[in-house]
Motif scaffolding. Sequence first.
Motif, mmCIF file in Angstrom:
data_model
loop_
_atom_site.group_PDB
_atom_site.id
_atom_site.type_symbol
_atom_site.label_atom_id
_atom_site.label_comp_id
_atom_site.label_asym_id
_atom_site.label_seq_id
_atom_site.Cartn_x
_atom_site.Cartn_y
_atom_site.Cartn_z
ATOM 1 N N ALA A 175 0.827 -1.208 0.000
ATOM 2 C CA ALA A 175 0.000 0.000 0.000
ATOM 3 C C ALA A 175 0.861 1.257 0.000
ATOM 4 O O ALA A 175 0.586 2.212 -0.734
ATOM 5 C CB ALA A 175 -0.926 -0.010 1.208
ATOM 6 N N LEU A 176 1.896 1.262 0.826
ATOM 7 C CA LEU A 176 2.761 2.438 0.904
ATOM 8 C C LEU A 176 3.490 2.666 -0.418
ATOM 9 O O LEU A 176 3.688 3.803 -0.842
ATOM 10 C CB LEU A 176 3.767 2.297 2.053
ATOM 11 N N ALA A 177 3.871 1.582 -1.072
ATOM 12 C CA ALA A 177 4.534 1.722 -2.372
ATOM 13 C C ALA A 177 3.553 2.270 -3.406
ATOM 14 O O ALA A 177 3.913 3.123 -4.229
ATOM 15 C CB ALA A 177 5.102 0.382 -2.822
ATOM 16 N N ALA A 178 2.305 1.817 -3.356
ATOM 17 C CA ALA A 178 1.294 2.306 -4.297
ATOM 18 C C ALA A 178 1.046 3.798 -4.093
ATOM 19 O O ALA A 178 0.760 4.526 -5.040
ATOM 20 C CB ALA A 178 -0.001 1.514 -4.145
ATOM 21 N N ALA A 179 1.162 4.276 -2.835
ATOM 22 C CA ALA A 179 0.942 5.693 -2.533
ATOM 23 C C ALA A 179 2.238 6.509 -2.631
ATOM 24 O O ALA A 179 2.252 7.677 -2.250
ATOM 25 C CB ALA A 179 0.338 5.840 -1.136
ATOM 26 N N ARG A 180 3.305 5.884 -3.088
ATOM 27 C CA ARG A 180 4.630 6.532 -3.228
ATOM 28 C C ARG A 180 5.193 6.970 -1.880
ATOM 29 O O ARG A 180 5.916 7.966 -1.789
ATOM 30 C CB ARG A 180 4.564 7.751 -4.160
ATOM 31 N N LEU A 181 4.849 6.243 -0.821
ATOM 32 C CA LEU A 181 5.391 6.573 0.492
ATOM 33 C C LEU A 181 6.582 5.677 0.826
ATOM 34 O O LEU A 181 7.278 5.887 1.814
ATOM 35 C CB LEU A 181 4.300 6.461 1.568
ATOM 36 N N VAL A 182 6.782 4.641 0.017
ATOM 37 C CA VAL A 182 7.937 3.745 0.115
ATOM 38 C C VAL A 182 8.360 3.482 -1.332
ATOM 39 O O VAL A 182 7.503 3.318 -2.197
ATOM 40 C CB VAL A 182 7.512 2.429 0.834
ATOM 41 N N PRO A 183 9.663 3.497 -1.631
ATOM 42 C CA PRO A 183 10.062 3.294 -3.032
ATOM 43 C C PRO A 183 9.852 1.853 -3.505
ATOM 44 O O PRO A 183 10.172 0.911 -2.786
ATOM 45 C CB PRO A 183 11.553 3.656 -3.037
ATOM 46 N N ALA A 184 9.295 1.710 -4.687
ATOM 47 C CA ALA A 184 9.122 0.386 -5.284
ATOM 48 C C ALA A 184 10.406 0.014 -6.014
ATOM 49 O O ALA A 184 11.138 0.888 -6.477
ATOM 50 C CB ALA A 184 7.954 0.411 -6.256
ATOM 51 N N SER A 185 10.665 -1.281 -6.127
ATOM 52 C CA SER A 185 11.849 -1.690 -6.886
ATOM 53 C C SER A 185 11.470 -2.127 -8.290
ATOM 54 O O SER A 185 12.334 -2.343 -9.132
ATOM 55 C CB SER A 185 12.605 -2.795 -6.151
ATOM 56 N N GLY A 186 10.159 -2.236 -8.545
ATOM 57 C CA GLY A 186 9.735 -2.580 -9.896
ATOM 58 C C GLY A 186 8.230 -2.519 -10.019
ATOM 59 O O GLY A 186 7.515 -2.469 -9.026
ATOM 60 N N GLY A 187 7.754 -2.482 -11.266
ATOM 61 C CA GLY A 187 6.322 -2.485 -11.513
ATOM 62 C C GLY A 187 5.787 -1.101 -11.815
ATOM 63 O O GLY A 187 6.539 -0.133 -11.950
ATOM 64 N N SER A 188 4.458 -1.014 -11.932
ATOM 65 C CA SER A 188 3.823 0.275 -12.186
ATOM 66 C C SER A 188 2.546 0.393 -11.364
ATOM 67 O O SER A 188 1.938 -0.612 -10.983
ATOM 68 C CB SER A 188 3.503 0.426 -13.680
ATOM 69 N N VAL A 189 2.167 1.631 -11.066
ATOM 70 C CA VAL A 189 0.956 1.922 -10.296
ATOM 71 C C VAL A 189 0.196 3.005 -11.044
ATOM 72 O O VAL A 189 0.500 4.189 -10.902
ATOM 73 C CB VAL A 189 1.294 2.399 -8.863
ATOM 74 N N GLU A 190 -0.753 2.598 -11.861
ATOM 75 C CA GLU A 190 -1.486 3.586 -12.656
ATOM 76 C C GLU A 190 -2.743 4.051 -11.943
ATOM 77 O O GLU A 190 -3.598 3.251 -11.593
ATOM 78 C CB GLU A 190 -1.877 2.991 -14.013
ATOM 79 N N LEU A 191 -2.833 5.374 -11.723
ATOM 80 C CA LEU A 191 -4.038 5.981 -11.178
ATOM 81 C C LEU A 191 -4.719 6.709 -12.327
ATOM 82 O O LEU A 191 -4.157 7.671 -12.870
ATOM 83 C CB LEU A 191 -3.682 6.947 -10.047
ATOM 84 N N ALA A 192 -5.884 6.251 -12.711
ATOM 85 C CA ALA A 192 -6.612 6.815 -13.855
ATOM 86 C C ALA A 192 -5.674 7.013 -15.058
ATOM 87 O O ALA A 192 -5.680 8.055 -15.702
ATOM 88 C CB ALA A 192 -7.281 8.131 -13.469
ATOM 89 N N GLY A 193 -4.852 6.005 -15.312
ATOM 90 C CA GLY A 193 -4.019 6.017 -16.514
ATOM 91 C C GLY A 193 -2.644 6.655 -16.377
ATOM 92 O O GLY A 193 -1.838 6.576 -17.299
ATOM 93 N N THR A 194 -2.344 7.275 -15.203
ATOM 94 C CA THR A 194 -1.024 7.892 -15.004
ATOM 95 C C THR A 194 -0.188 7.030 -14.069
ATOM 96 O O THR A 194 -0.649 6.680 -12.981
ATOM 97 C CB THR A 194 -1.190 9.291 -14.360
ATOM 98 N N ASP A 195 1.021 6.693 -14.486
ATOM 99 C CA ASP A 195 1.882 5.884 -13.623
ATOM 100 C C ASP A 195 2.483 6.748 -12.514
ATOM 101 O O ASP A 195 3.357 7.579 -12.760
ATOM 102 C CB ASP A 195 2.995 5.224 -14.451
ATOM 103 N N LEU A 196 1.987 6.532 -11.290
ATOM 104 C CA LEU A 196 2.455 7.328 -10.144
ATOM 105 C C LEU A 196 3.944 7.150 -9.900
ATOM 106 O O LEU A 196 4.616 8.060 -9.405
ATOM 107 C CB LEU A 196 1.692 6.925 -8.881
ATOM 108 N N LEU A 197 4.473 5.973 -10.239
ATOM 109 C CA LEU A 197 5.881 5.698 -9.940
ATOM 110 C C LEU A 197 6.821 6.510 -10.826
ATOM 111 O O LEU A 197 8.007 6.620 -10.548
ATOM 112 C CB LEU A 197 6.184 4.198 -10.068
#
Length: 318
Positions: A55-77
């Motif tokens: 959850a924290l990675a999806a909200a950009r509160l913890v860095p992800a090491s891979g993947g994508s998190v699209e909110l309404a089509g925009t990759d937050l990462l």
Amino acid sequence: MSLLEIRNLSVRFRVKRTWGRSTYLYAVDDVSLSLPQGQTLALVGESGSGKTTAALAAARLVPASGGSVELAGTDLLKLEGEALRQARARVQVIFQDPYSSLNPRLRAGAIVREPMDALGTPAKPDRDARVEELFAQVGLRPEQRALFPHQFSGGQRQRIGIARALATSPELIICDEAVSALDVAVQAQILNLLRRLQTNLGLTYLFISHDLGVVQHMSDRVAVMYMGRIVEEADRVALFTAPQHPYTQALLAAVPSVERAKRKSVKVTGETPDPLNPPRGCMFASRCPKVQDSCKTTHPSLEELSGGHKVACYFPGE
Ligand SMILES: Nc1ncnc2c1ncn2[C@@H]1O[C@H](COP(=O)(O)OP(=O)(O)O)[C@@H](O)[C@H]1O
Ligand SMILES: [Mg+2]
């Protein structure tokens, strides 16, 4: 349409071992989830399974090491700077313990106002009225704006946490064990409030809980996480009436409020593997009542059985 589309999200932490060497702990490993607008996806699993980190990675509160998190089509990462600040306002997190997440030195009204000051909207003269509106929306009285967090009960503090989360008019709210610290009666009130807000404001929830009893009242779909991976995902009804993964069956067997007929007596023994030294095959093999030799060699991938019911198990079924 999906509001949030998480694809192949991974998060690893560098962890110091003895002799000064370090290694990686894969807290979230190749997780994909889809949240339709206006719905609730529950993420369940025992403590340490990686729910909060995901959850924290999806909200950009913890860095992800891979993947994508699209909110309404925009990759937050991929966002940075001002674009990231604006996007962050669209995703808010409600934490388990409102006492430790609310600044004890600020009055409740200031706590709820803070995210608006940080974002710069609405315009300054409108913020006090907005705070009052938010207090009403979560069932607090206007004069309670002047009180400090310690002057509220646990349930009321969680209402302040919810009002604060709503301050930036987010589309997605992540509830991380949001009712886990509350008494059962208060839990029910907060769950009702969350449902009412969802209907009135069209909110989308990622609802994290270790408690399937709570999730049963608060989800359209359910994803079950074990040691950083999704092991089963299905519509709420399918998950509760026909769980396919032995781990899900074991979790359900432990929930008293799930009808006895639906609970199989699944006994789980054995040890949870060391996350710093995970097994090669299925993560659940060491505790699984149905384990076969083949489970210990290669890791099963998440496959769709039928109608959106997915399971990562070589021997799914009841
Ligand atoms: N900052 C961190 N550094 C190292 N390990 C962490 C950190 N945060 C979480 N972990 C580890 O990641 C795993 C998942 O933790 P967490 O996401 O908190 O699980 P859950 O929310 O399901 O209880 C656990 O093994 C935990 O110890
Ligand atoms: Mg957690």
